[in-house]
Write a protein that holds these residues in place. Sequence first.
Motif, short mmCIF file in Angstrom:
data_model
loop_
_atom_site.label_atom_id
_atom_site.label_comp_id
_atom_site.label_asym_id
_atom_site.label_seq_id
_atom_site.Cartn_x
_atom_site.Cartn_y
_atom_site.Cartn_z
N CYS A 128 0.84 -1.19 0.00
CA CYS A 128 0.00 0.00 0.00
C CYS A 128 0.88 1.24 0.00
CB CYS A 128 -0.91 0.01 1.22
SG CYS A 128 -2.01 -1.42 1.34
N ASP A 129 0.86 1.98 -1.10
CA ASP A 129 1.65 3.21 -1.23
C ASP A 129 0.82 4.35 -0.65
OD1 ASP A 129 3.45 5.16 -1.96
OD2 ASP A 129 2.68 5.32 -3.99
N SER A 130 1.20 4.77 0.54
CA SER A 130 0.42 5.76 1.28
C SER A 130 0.77 7.18 0.87
CB SER A 130 0.70 5.60 2.79
OG SER A 130 0.20 6.69 3.53
N PRO A 131 -0.20 8.10 0.94
CA PRO A 131 0.16 9.51 0.82
C PRO A 131 1.01 9.90 2.03
CG PRO A 131 -2.23 9.19 0.73
CD PRO A 131 -1.64 7.91 1.17
N ALA A 132 1.80 10.95 1.88
CA ALA A 132 2.56 11.45 3.03
C ALA A 132 1.61 12.10 4.03
CB ALA A 132 3.59 12.47 2.56
N GLY A 133 2.05 12.18 5.27
CA GLY A 133 1.26 12.87 6.28
C GLY A 133 0.39 11.93 7.09
N ILE A 134 -0.60 12.52 7.74
CA ILE A 134 -1.43 11.75 8.68
C ILE A 134 -2.92 11.94 8.40
CG2 ILE A 134 0.33 11.77 10.49
CD1 ILE A 134 -1.15 14.08 11.81
N GLU A 135 -3.24 12.46 7.21
CA GLU A 135 -4.67 12.69 6.93
C GLU A 135 -5.36 11.40 6.49
OE1 GLU A 135 -5.08 12.42 3.33
OE2 GLU A 135 -2.98 11.98 3.64
N ARG A 136 -6.58 11.52 5.99
CA ARG A 136 -7.45 10.37 5.74
C ARG A 136 -6.81 9.32 4.83
NH1 ARG A 136 -12.62 8.91 6.34
NH2 ARG A 136 -13.56 7.52 4.80
N GLY A 137 -6.23 9.75 3.72
CA GLY A 137 -5.65 8.78 2.80
C GLY A 137 -4.57 7.95 3.45
N ALA A 138 -3.72 8.60 4.24
CA ALA A 138 -2.64 7.90 4.92
C ALA A 138 -3.20 6.93 5.97
CB ALA A 138 -1.69 8.90 5.58
N GLN A 139 -4.21 7.36 6.69
CA GLN A 139 -4.79 6.50 7.71
C GLN A 139 -5.51 5.30 7.09
OE1 GLN A 139 -6.80 8.34 11.00
NE2 GLN A 139 -5.46 10.12 10.99
N MET A 140 -6.15 5.50 5.94
CA MET A 140 -6.78 4.37 5.25
C MET A 140 -5.73 3.38 4.75
SD MET A 140 -10.14 4.27 5.08
CE MET A 140 -9.97 4.58 6.83
N ALA A 141 -4.59 3.89 4.29
CA ALA A 141 -3.53 3.02 3.78
C ALA A 141 -2.94 2.14 4.87
CB ALA A 141 -2.44 3.85 3.12
N MET A 142 -2.85 2.68 6.08
CA MET A 142 -2.21 1.93 7.17
C MET A 142 -3.19 1.13 8.03
SD MET A 142 -1.30 4.75 10.16
CE MET A 142 -0.29 5.76 9.12
N TYR A 143 -4.48 1.42 7.93
CA TYR A 143 -5.43 0.86 8.91
C TYR A 143 -5.44 -0.66 8.92
CZ TYR A 143 -9.60 0.09 11.69
OH TYR A 143 -10.45 -0.33 12.67
N PHE A 144 -5.40 -1.32 7.76
CA PHE A 144 -5.51 -2.77 7.69
C PHE A 144 -4.15 -3.47 7.57
CE2 PHE A 144 -9.57 -1.14 6.06
CZ PHE A 144 -10.46 -1.82 6.89
N ALA A 145 -3.07 -2.73 7.74
CA ALA A 145 -1.74 -3.28 7.49
C ALA A 145 -1.33 -4.34 8.51
CB ALA A 145 -0.71 -2.16 7.48
N ASP A 146 -0.54 -5.30 8.03
CA ASP A 146 0.12 -6.27 8.90
C ASP A 146 1.52 -5.78 9.27
OD1 ASP A 146 -1.97 -8.32 8.70
OD2 ASP A 146 -1.30 -8.54 6.63
N GLU A 147 2.15 -5.09 8.32
CA GLU A 147 3.50 -4.57 8.52
C GLU A 147 3.57 -3.16 7.95
OE1 GLU A 147 6.65 -7.18 7.19
OE2 GLU A 147 5.32 -8.93 7.32
N ALA A 148 4.58 -2.41 8.39
CA ALA A 148 4.77 -1.05 7.90
C ALA A 148 6.24 -0.79 7.65
CB ALA A 148 4.23 -0.04 8.91
N VAL A 149 6.51 -0.14 6.53
CA VAL A 149 7.84 0.36 6.22
C VAL A 149 7.74 1.88 6.28
CG1 VAL A 149 9.68 0.55 4.50
CG2 VAL A 149 8.45 -1.63 4.80
N VAL A 150 8.39 2.47 7.26
CA VAL A 150 8.35 3.92 7.44
C VAL A 150 9.57 4.51 6.76
CG1 VAL A 150 8.26 5.82 9.09
CG2 VAL A 150 7.12 3.66 9.62
#
Length: 282
Positions: A128-150
């Motif tokens: 999931c290629d997230s938008p930068a920041g912490i707004e809705r698009g970013a939160q939707m991209a991370m909400y269902f994640a199993d892992e995260a690459v910051v």
Amino acid sequence: MTTQLKDTAPLGRIIVITSGKGGVGKTTSAAAISAGLAKRGHKTVVIDFDVGLRNLDMIMGCERRVVFDFINVIQGDARLKQALIKDKRLENLFVLPTSQTRDKDALTQEGVEAVLNELKEEFDYIICDSPAGIERGAQMAMYFADEAVVVTNPEVSSVRDSDRVLGLLSSKTRRAEKDGAEPIKAQVLLTRHDKGRIEKGEMMTVEDVLEILAVPLLGIIPESTAVLRASNIGTPVTLDEPSAAGTAYENAVARLTGEEVEISVEDDRRPGFFGRLFGRTA
């Protein structure tokens, strides 16, 4: 027998590529990592969550092939198979572009979950290629994640914003909200590493970045013209000509899949030079 094997097969892993600050190489990293996974034989799809500002399709070299997108699928205007774009270079790599004309409110939690659940049945990895920041698009991209690459640069503002993102991963995701669930496995990918600037005090050291973020290091990507070149021609750097950055991404992908690979920094400008970071291989 076939049905039984399918029912017991493990579902795909959802990995969000995220950052607090824009311009750190997040989409470049999403493209490189997804292509690297596909090269290693894993069936992989990469999804653009940056509604209205999409550019993943350009970096993947498939912008002229976009007919339907992520939002069309969420809103029921197209089937998922119609929106998926198969990469021409790798048999098991697919791209799910997003809309250039909608806004991020079109990303509904129910719609995103439905698409991800369908993808998990077919793919080994969902990037999931997230938008930068912490707004809705970013939160939707991370909400269902199993892992995260910051993804972060060795700069104070970038690291500070990444720390904020790590806070959201541990508090505003499904795994965080679900009692007894394992937390999201988060790792840091340090991009645009420049040894010369670090020595001059213009950038933070790797050790300082890790001390602040306090999560494992996935890899270090050196500052390299190869990254810009690959983006300009629509090719993930892991599929382009050999380069220090491409090698660094390949090694990061290996670690992502569980291999033990020592973390080192190679500089395209000084062939043969390696700066090794002992004790930072996790």
